[in-house]
Design a protein around this motif. Sequence first.
Motif, PDB file in Angstrom:
ATOM      1  N   UNK A 136     -16.076   6.132  14.669  1.00 43.89           N
ATOM      2  CA  UNK A 136     -15.663   4.788  14.266  1.00 43.89           C
ATOM      3  C   UNK A 136     -14.573   4.870  13.202  1.00 43.89           C
ATOM      4  N   UNK A 137     -13.941   3.730  12.996  1.00 40.63           N
ATOM      5  CA  UNK A 137     -12.954   3.569  11.920  1.00 40.63           C
ATOM      6  C   UNK A 137     -13.532   2.551  10.950  1.00 40.63           C
ATOM      7  N   UNK A 138     -13.503   2.901   9.683  1.00 37.95           N
ATOM      8  CA  UNK A 138     -13.979   2.014   8.624  1.00 37.95           C
ATOM      9  C   UNK A 138     -12.826   1.736   7.672  1.00 37.95           C
ATOM     10  N   UNK A 139     -12.709   0.491   7.237  1.00 36.48           N
ATOM     11  CA  UNK A 139     -11.743   0.118   6.210  1.00 36.48           C
ATOM     12  C   UNK A 139     -12.547  -0.378   5.017  1.00 36.48           C
ATOM     13  N   UNK A 182       0.816  -1.219   0.000  1.00 34.00           N
ATOM     14  CA  UNK A 182       0.000   0.000   0.000  1.00 34.00           C
ATOM     15  C   UNK A 182       0.845   1.262   0.000  1.00 34.00           C
ATOM     16  N   UNK A 183       0.309   2.271  -0.631  1.00 33.59           N
ATOM     17  CA  UNK A 183       0.844   3.627  -0.575  1.00 33.59           C
ATOM     18  C   UNK A 183      -0.337   4.550  -0.331  1.00 33.59           C
ATOM     19  N   UNK A 184      -0.131   5.626   0.404  1.00 33.20           N
ATOM     20  CA  UNK A 184      -1.187   6.611   0.584  1.00 33.20           C
ATOM     21  C   UNK A 184      -1.197   7.503  -0.653  1.00 33.20           C
ATOM     22  N   UNK A 185      -2.311   7.484  -1.346  1.00 31.32           N
ATOM     23  CA  UNK A 185      -2.477   8.304  -2.544  1.00 31.32           C
ATOM     24  C   UNK A 185      -2.838   9.741  -2.144  1.00 31.32           C
ATOM     25  N   UNK A 186      -3.737   9.869  -1.151  1.00 31.47           N
ATOM     26  CA  UNK A 186      -4.135  11.187  -0.657  1.00 31.47           C
ATOM     27  C   UNK A 186      -4.767  11.030   0.713  1.00 31.47           C
ATOM     28  N   UNK A 187      -4.913  12.161   1.382  1.00 32.31           N
ATOM     29  CA  UNK A 187      -5.570  12.189   2.693  1.00 32.31           C
ATOM     30  C   UNK A 187      -6.636  13.261   2.691  1.00 32.31           C
ATOM     31  N   UNK A 194      -9.592  -5.541  -2.704  1.00 34.34           N
ATOM     32  CA  UNK A 194      -8.331  -4.816  -2.470  1.00 34.34           C
ATOM     33  C   UNK A 194      -8.570  -3.619  -1.567  1.00 34.34           C
ATOM     34  N   UNK A 195      -7.643  -3.410  -0.622  1.00 38.07           N
ATOM     35  CA  UNK A 195      -7.749  -2.258   0.275  1.00 38.07           C
ATOM     36  C   UNK A 195      -7.853  -0.979  -0.547  1.00 38.07           C
ATOM     37  N   UNK A 196      -8.806  -0.130  -0.168  1.00 36.81           N
ATOM     38  CA  UNK A 196      -9.051   1.078  -0.938  1.00 36.81           C
ATOM     39  C   UNK A 196      -8.879   2.353  -0.104  1.00 36.81           C
ATOM     40  N   UNK A 197      -9.504   2.387   1.087  1.00 39.00           N
ATOM     41  CA  UNK A 197      -9.282   3.536   1.951  1.00 39.00           C
ATOM     42  C   UNK A 197      -9.634   3.228   3.390  1.00 39.00           C
ATOM     43  N   UNK A 198      -9.082   4.057   4.269  1.00 40.41           N
ATOM     44  CA  UNK A 198      -9.291   4.004   5.718  1.00 40.41           C
ATOM     45  C   UNK A 198      -9.996   5.292   6.088  1.00 40.41           C
ATOM     46  N   UNK A 199     -11.162   5.189   6.695  1.00 37.00           N
ATOM     47  CA  UNK A 199     -11.943   6.372   7.020  1.00 37.00           C
ATOM     48  C   UNK A 199     -12.121   6.520   8.521  1.00 37.00           C
ATOM     49  N   UNK A 250      -8.546  16.471   3.633  1.00 39.30           N
ATOM     50  CA  UNK A 250      -7.996  17.791   3.956  1.00 39.30           C
ATOM     51  C   UNK A 250      -8.486  18.344   5.299  1.00 39.30           C
ATOM     52  N   UNK A 251      -9.508  17.732   5.891  1.00 36.72           N
ATOM     53  CA  UNK A 251     -10.076  18.265   7.133  1.00 36.72           C
ATOM     54  C   UNK A 251      -9.238  17.945   8.368  1.00 36.72           C
ATOM     55  N   UNK A 252      -8.266  17.031   8.238  1.00 35.50           N
ATOM     56  CA  UNK A 252      -7.433  16.676   9.380  1.00 35.50           C
ATOM     57  C   UNK A 252      -7.876  15.431  10.124  1.00 35.50           C
ATOM     58  N   UNK A 253      -8.932  14.771   9.657  1.00 37.36           N
ATOM     59  CA  UNK A 253      -9.440  13.576  10.342  1.00 37.36           C
ATOM     60  C   UNK A 253      -8.477  12.390  10.238  1.00 37.36           C
ATOM     61  N   UNK A 254      -7.661  12.378   9.200  1.00 36.57           N
ATOM     62  CA  UNK A 254      -6.723  11.280   9.016  1.00 36.57           C
ATOM     63  C   UNK A 254      -7.162  10.240   8.018  1.00 36.57           C
ATOM     64  N   UNK A 255      -8.357  10.398   7.449  1.00 35.64           N
ATOM     65  CA  UNK A 255      -8.806   9.470   6.416  1.00 35.64           C
ATOM     66  C   UNK A 255      -7.753   9.409   5.317  1.00 35.64           C
ATOM     67  N   UNK A 256      -7.433   8.179   4.877  1.00 35.07           N
ATOM     68  CA  UNK A 256      -6.388   7.980   3.874  1.00 35.07           C
ATOM     69  C   UNK A 256      -6.919   7.125   2.731  1.00 35.07           C
ATOM     70  N   UNK A 257      -6.620   7.559   1.517  1.00 36.31           N
ATOM     71  CA  UNK A 257      -7.004   6.841   0.301  1.00 36.31           C
ATOM     72  C   UNK A 257      -5.754   6.159  -0.242  1.00 36.31           C
ATOM     73  N   UNK A 258      -5.892   4.879  -0.607  1.00 35.21           N
ATOM     74  CA  UNK A 258      -4.729   4.073  -0.943  1.00 35.21           C
ATOM     75  C   UNK A 258      -4.526   3.882  -2.443  1.00 35.21           C
ATOM     76  N   UNK A 259      -3.292   3.607  -2.752  1.00 31.64           N
ATOM     77  CA  UNK A 259      -2.882   3.159  -4.073  1.00 31.64           C
ATOM     78  C   UNK A 259      -2.259   1.785  -3.842  1.00 31.64           C
TER      79      UNK A 259
END
Length: 120
Positions: free
Chosen positions: A83-86, A34-39, A92-97, A41-50
């Motif tokens: 909560x945390x959602x994956x 995995x690589x973080x493609x983007x996060x 395939x892993x797509x994002x962590x919210x 912008x609000x600061x919550x830490x949600x990460x979108x994966x590549x």
Amino acid sequence: MTGSLPEDVADVLGLVLNPDEPAHVALRRQVPQLRVQSRCKCGCGTAYFELDTAAVEPAPTGPGTVVAADVLLLTEAGECPGEVLVFAQGGYLSWLEICSWSDDIDVNLAAARRWLQPPS
């Protein structure tokens, strides 16, 4: 779980993907790729994966987009501010919210990481 992801993201994935669930085991095998493609912008830490899907096997999560893991966050005071959602797409892993349900408690990746740690 991996040196290629930011430590906070890797830790939270390690805490929410249950090593006893077959689909989660398969998703955990994807984490080193995995690589973080983007996060967010609000600061919550949600990460979108590549992810290089040719380098890993899909998890048995089914077609389309699914919530592969959903973990409630509990504060030290026993409150549940979010909560945390994956998410997985096609296995395939797509994002962590990171989801907040509270205006009174700051819910972000750092807080989620702290609240998900087993008590010492």
